[in-house]
Design a protein around this motif. Structure first.
Motif, PDB file in Angstrom:
ATOM      1  N   SER A  66       0.822  -1.210   0.000  1.00 50.16           N
ATOM      2  CA  SER A  66       0.000   0.000   0.000  1.00 50.16           C
ATOM      3  C   SER A  66       0.856   1.260   0.000  1.00 50.16           C
ATOM      4  CB  SER A  66      -0.933   0.013   1.213  1.00 50.16           C
ATOM      5  OG  SER A  66      -1.820  -1.075   1.159  1.00 50.16           O
ATOM      6  N   LEU A  67       1.926   1.259   0.800  1.00 49.59           N
ATOM      7  CA  LEU A  67       2.823   2.415   0.823  1.00 49.59           C
ATOM      8  C   LEU A  67       3.503   2.618  -0.522  1.00 49.59           C
ATOM      9  CD1 LEU A  67       4.426   2.017   4.369  1.00 49.59           C
ATOM     10  CD2 LEU A  67       2.836   3.803   3.619  1.00 49.59           C
ATOM     11  N   VAL A  68       3.964   1.524  -1.122  1.00 51.25           N
ATOM     12  CA  VAL A  68       4.593   1.628  -2.440  1.00 51.25           C
ATOM     13  C   VAL A  68       3.570   2.087  -3.469  1.00 51.25           C
ATOM     14  CG1 VAL A  68       5.668   0.275  -4.300  1.00 51.25           C
ATOM     15  CG2 VAL A  68       6.468   0.014  -1.947  1.00 51.25           C
ATOM     16  N   LEU A  69       2.382   1.535  -3.428  1.00 55.19           N
ATOM     17  CA  LEU A  69       1.308   1.939  -4.334  1.00 55.19           C
ATOM     18  C   LEU A  69       1.066   3.447  -4.266  1.00 55.19           C
ATOM     19  CD1 LEU A  69      -1.227   1.386  -6.147  1.00 55.19           C
ATOM     20  CD2 LEU A  69      -2.450   0.920  -4.034  1.00 55.19           C
ATOM     21  N   LEU A  70       1.009   3.981  -3.060  1.00 55.74           N
ATOM     22  CA  LEU A  70       0.760   5.408  -2.862  1.00 55.74           C
ATOM     23  C   LEU A  70       2.009   6.257  -3.106  1.00 55.74           C
ATOM     24  CD1 LEU A  70      -1.380   5.202   0.384  1.00 55.74           C
ATOM     25  CD2 LEU A  70      -2.193   5.689  -1.940  1.00 55.74           C
ATOM     26  N   GLY A  71       3.170   5.622  -3.119  1.00 55.26           N
ATOM     27  CA  GLY A  71       4.406   6.380  -3.266  1.00 55.26           C
ATOM     28  C   GLY A  71       4.726   7.152  -1.997  1.00 55.26           C
ATOM     29  N   LEU A  72       4.479   6.552  -0.869  1.00 51.92           N
ATOM     30  CA  LEU A  72       4.695   7.196   0.425  1.00 51.92           C
ATOM     31  C   LEU A  72       5.738   6.387   1.196  1.00 51.92           C
ATOM     32  CD1 LEU A  72       3.775   9.471   2.311  1.00 51.92           C
ATOM     33  CD2 LEU A  72       2.025   7.930   3.188  1.00 51.92           C
ATOM     34  N   GLY A  73       6.896   6.972   1.418  1.00 54.13           N
ATOM     35  CA  GLY A  73       7.984   6.219   2.047  1.00 54.13           C
ATOM     36  C   GLY A  73       8.419   5.077   1.162  1.00 54.13           C
ATOM     37  N   ASP A 129       5.298  10.911  -2.160  1.00 56.25           N
ATOM     38  CA  ASP A 129       6.638  11.411  -1.845  1.00 56.25           C
ATOM     39  C   ASP A 129       6.925  12.683  -2.630  1.00 56.25           C
ATOM     40  OD1 ASP A 129       7.164   9.256  -0.200  1.00 56.25           O
ATOM     41  OD2 ASP A 129       8.348   8.171  -1.689  1.00 56.25           O
ATOM     42  N   GLN A 130       6.583  12.664  -3.901  1.00 58.77           N
ATOM     43  CA  GLN A 130       6.821  13.818  -4.770  1.00 58.77           C
ATOM     44  C   GLN A 130       5.977  15.009  -4.333  1.00 58.77           C
ATOM     45  OE1 GLN A 130       9.127  13.888  -7.237  1.00 58.77           O
ATOM     46  NE2 GLN A 130       9.691  11.815  -6.613  1.00 58.77           N
ATOM     47  N   LEU A 131       4.730  14.762  -3.967  1.00 59.36           N
ATOM     48  CA  LEU A 131       3.839  15.826  -3.540  1.00 59.36           C
ATOM     49  C   LEU A 131       4.371  16.519  -2.288  1.00 59.36           C
ATOM     50  CD1 LEU A 131       1.036  17.247  -3.870  1.00 59.36           C
ATOM     51  CD2 LEU A 131       0.149  15.498  -2.334  1.00 59.36           C
ATOM     52  N   PHE A 132       4.771  15.727  -1.293  1.00 58.35           N
ATOM     53  CA  PHE A 132       5.290  16.301  -0.056  1.00 58.35           C
ATOM     54  C   PHE A 132       6.648  16.952  -0.281  1.00 58.35           C
ATOM     55  CE2 PHE A 132       2.583  12.943   2.117  1.00 58.35           C
ATOM     56  CZ  PHE A 132       1.554  13.825   2.343  1.00 58.35           C
ATOM     57  N   ARG A 138       8.803  24.226  -1.791  1.00 57.59           N
ATOM     58  CA  ARG A 138       8.092  25.494  -1.981  1.00 57.59           C
ATOM     59  C   ARG A 138       8.064  26.276  -0.670  1.00 57.59           C
ATOM     60  NH1 ARG A 138       2.796  24.083  -2.806  1.00 57.59           N
ATOM     61  NH2 ARG A 138       3.491  22.914  -4.612  1.00 57.59           N
ATOM     62  N   GLU A 139       7.799  25.585   0.437  1.00 54.80           N
ATOM     63  CA  GLU A 139       7.769  26.256   1.732  1.00 54.80           C
ATOM     64  C   GLU A 139       9.136  26.815   2.090  1.00 54.80           C
ATOM     65  OE1 GLU A 139       6.283  23.281   4.354  1.00 54.80           O
ATOM     66  OE2 GLU A 139       4.205  23.562   3.739  1.00 54.80           O
ATOM     67  N   ARG A 140      10.199  26.055   1.793  1.00 55.14           N
ATOM     68  CA  ARG A 140      11.552  26.540   2.061  1.00 55.14           C
ATOM     69  C   ARG A 140      11.866  27.775   1.244  1.00 55.14           C
ATOM     70  NH1 ARG A 140      14.396  21.430   0.924  1.00 55.14           N
ATOM     71  NH2 ARG A 140      13.058  20.071   2.090  1.00 55.14           N
ATOM     72  N   ALA A 141      11.407  27.814   0.009  1.00 53.63           N
ATOM     73  CA  ALA A 141      11.665  28.957  -0.856  1.00 53.63           C
ATOM     74  C   ALA A 141      10.945  30.203  -0.352  1.00 53.63           C
ATOM     75  CB  ALA A 141      11.231  28.649  -2.283  1.00 53.63           C
ATOM     76  N   GLN A 142       9.835  30.028   0.356  1.00 53.49           N
ATOM     77  CA  GLN A 142       9.060  31.166   0.838  1.00 53.49           C
ATOM     78  C   GLN A 142       9.463  31.619   2.243  1.00 53.49           C
ATOM     79  OE1 GLN A 142       5.037  29.794   0.478  1.00 53.49           O
ATOM     80  NE2 GLN A 142       4.965  30.147  -1.722  1.00 53.49           N
ATOM     81  N   GLU A 143      10.398  30.905   2.890  1.00 57.72           N
ATOM     82  CA  GLU A 143      10.848  31.298   4.224  1.00 57.72           C
ATOM     83  C   GLU A 143      11.592  32.627   4.151  1.00 57.72           C
ATOM     84  OE1 GLU A 143      13.318  28.321   5.932  1.00 57.72           O
ATOM     85  OE2 GLU A 143      11.678  26.913   6.237  1.00 57.72           O
ATOM     86  N   PRO A 144      11.501  33.429   5.217  1.00 58.36           N
ATOM     87  CA  PRO A 144      12.274  34.674   5.250  1.00 58.36           C
ATOM     88  C   PRO A 144      13.773  34.372   5.219  1.00 58.36           C
ATOM     89  CG  PRO A 144      10.655  34.605   7.037  1.00 58.36           C
ATOM     90  CD  PRO A 144      10.642  33.274   6.362  1.00 58.36           C
ATOM     91  N   THR A 145      14.553  35.280   4.656  1.00 57.62           N
ATOM     92  CA  THR A 145      15.989  35.093   4.486  1.00 57.62           C
ATOM     93  C   THR A 145      16.686  34.888   5.820  1.00 57.62           C
ATOM     94  OG1 THR A 145      15.850  36.509   2.557  1.00 57.62           O
ATOM     95  CG2 THR A 145      18.061  36.045   3.410  1.00 57.62           C
ATOM     96  N   SER A 146      16.301  35.598   6.860  1.00 58.57           N
ATOM     97  CA  SER A 146      16.962  35.469   8.170  1.00 58.57           C
ATOM     98  C   SER A 146      16.772  34.070   8.748  1.00 58.57           C
ATOM     99  CB  SER A 146      16.431  36.520   9.151  1.00 58.57           C
ATOM    100  OG  SER A 146      15.028  36.339   9.343  1.00 58.57           O
ATOM    101  N   ARG A 147      15.617  33.484   8.544  1.00 64.50           N
ATOM    102  CA  ARG A 147      15.372  32.125   9.045  1.00 64.50           C
ATOM    103  C   ARG A 147      16.213  31.113   8.270  1.00 64.50           C
ATOM    104  NH1 ARG A 147      11.448  28.739  11.770  1.00 64.50           N
ATOM    105  NH2 ARG A 147      11.406  26.742  10.696  1.00 64.50           N
ATOM    106  N   LYS A 148      16.359  31.297   6.947  1.00 66.44           N
ATOM    107  CA  LYS A 148      17.174  30.386   6.150  1.00 66.44           C
ATOM    108  C   LYS A 148      18.611  30.399   6.622  1.00 66.44           C
ATOM    109  CE  LYS A 148      14.613  30.622   1.826  1.00 66.44           C
ATOM    110  NZ  LYS A 148      14.683  31.059   0.431  1.00 66.44           N
ATOM    111  N   ALA A 149      19.114  31.573   6.938  1.00 62.42           N
ATOM    112  CA  ALA A 149      20.503  31.687   7.390  1.00 62.42           C
ATOM    113  C   ALA A 149      20.682  30.980   8.730  1.00 62.42           C
ATOM    114  CB  ALA A 149      20.894  33.152   7.504  1.00 62.42           C
ATOM    115  N   THR A 150      19.697  31.086   9.619  1.00 66.34           N
ATOM    116  CA  THR A 150      19.782  30.435  10.917  1.00 66.34           C
ATOM    117  C   THR A 150      19.726  28.927  10.780  1.00 66.34           C
ATOM    118  OG1 THR A 150      18.613  32.313  11.881  1.00 66.34           O
ATOM    119  CG2 THR A 150      18.725  30.322  13.214  1.00 66.34           C
ATOM    120  N   VAL A 151      18.840  28.426   9.909  1.00 63.74           N
ATOM    121  CA  VAL A 151      18.686  26.982   9.718  1.00 63.74           C
ATOM    122  C   VAL A 151      19.935  26.384   9.111  1.00 63.74           C
ATOM    123  CG1 VAL A 151      17.388  25.223   8.482  1.00 63.74           C
ATOM    124  CG2 VAL A 151      16.193  27.098   9.590  1.00 63.74           C
ATOM    125  N   SER A 152      20.537  27.047   8.143  1.00 58.89           N
ATOM    126  CA  SER A 152      21.696  26.464   7.457  1.00 58.89           C
ATOM    127  C   SER A 152      22.969  26.603   8.252  1.00 58.89           C
ATOM    128  CB  SER A 152      21.862  27.120   6.070  1.00 58.89           C
ATOM    129  OG  SER A 152      22.138  28.495   6.227  1.00 58.89           O
TER     130      SER A 152
END
Length: 153
Positions: A66-73, A129-132, A138-152
């Protein structure tokens, strides 16, 4: 011609994953619930709950398929499914005879190799998997620049 075929590769892998996952899940459902003809190798019944190795194999088939069928994990599910089919082939079928045609292990061998391929290719197109993964990117691209610098950092 080759470039056109290469561009279709994710879709071919996605369709391959869907079919293999569906067939594998059907084996598990047949063994656990007696549907679709019942447990393989019996007179249409089910495997006893907790029976080693049949019940555990059926759970892996239903959940993993079922997981393989759905492409999840996909990669993790394919890893476990491939290993379970290798176990089935070498512990159940191969002691009866050397060749899969002689020992009834063709399905185990084919599922083992199909899932091994999916470990390396991933889910291809049409998978959750592709959807998530796209949503996360997309969410990472929309993060504020200051948060990206802190995370990396």
């Amino acid at each position: 011609m080759s470039a056109r075929l290469d561009s279709a590769q994710p879709y071919a892998i996605g369709l391959f994953r869907i079919v293999v996952g569906l067939l594998f899940a059907c084996h598990g459902a047949a063994s656990l619930f007696g549907v679709l003809g019942g447990a393989v190798g019996t007179d249409g019944g089910t495997v006893d709950a907790g029976a080693w190795p049949g019940w555990y194999a059926a759970v892996i088939q239903l959940v993993g398929g079922s997981l393989v069928l759905l492409g999840l994990g996909t990669r993790a599910a394919a890893f476990i499914a491939s290993g379970s089919m290798a176990y089935a082939y070498f512990k159940v079928h191969q002691p009866e005879a050397l060749w899969p045609m002689e020992n009834g292990g063709e399905a185990s061998a084919m599922f083992c190799w199909a899932f091994l391929l999916l470990i390396f290719t991933g889910s291809g197109a049409f998978g959750l998997d592709q959807l998530f993964g796209k949503r996360t990117a997309r969410e990472r691209a929309q993060e504020p620049t200051s948060r990206k610098a802190t995370v990396s950092a």
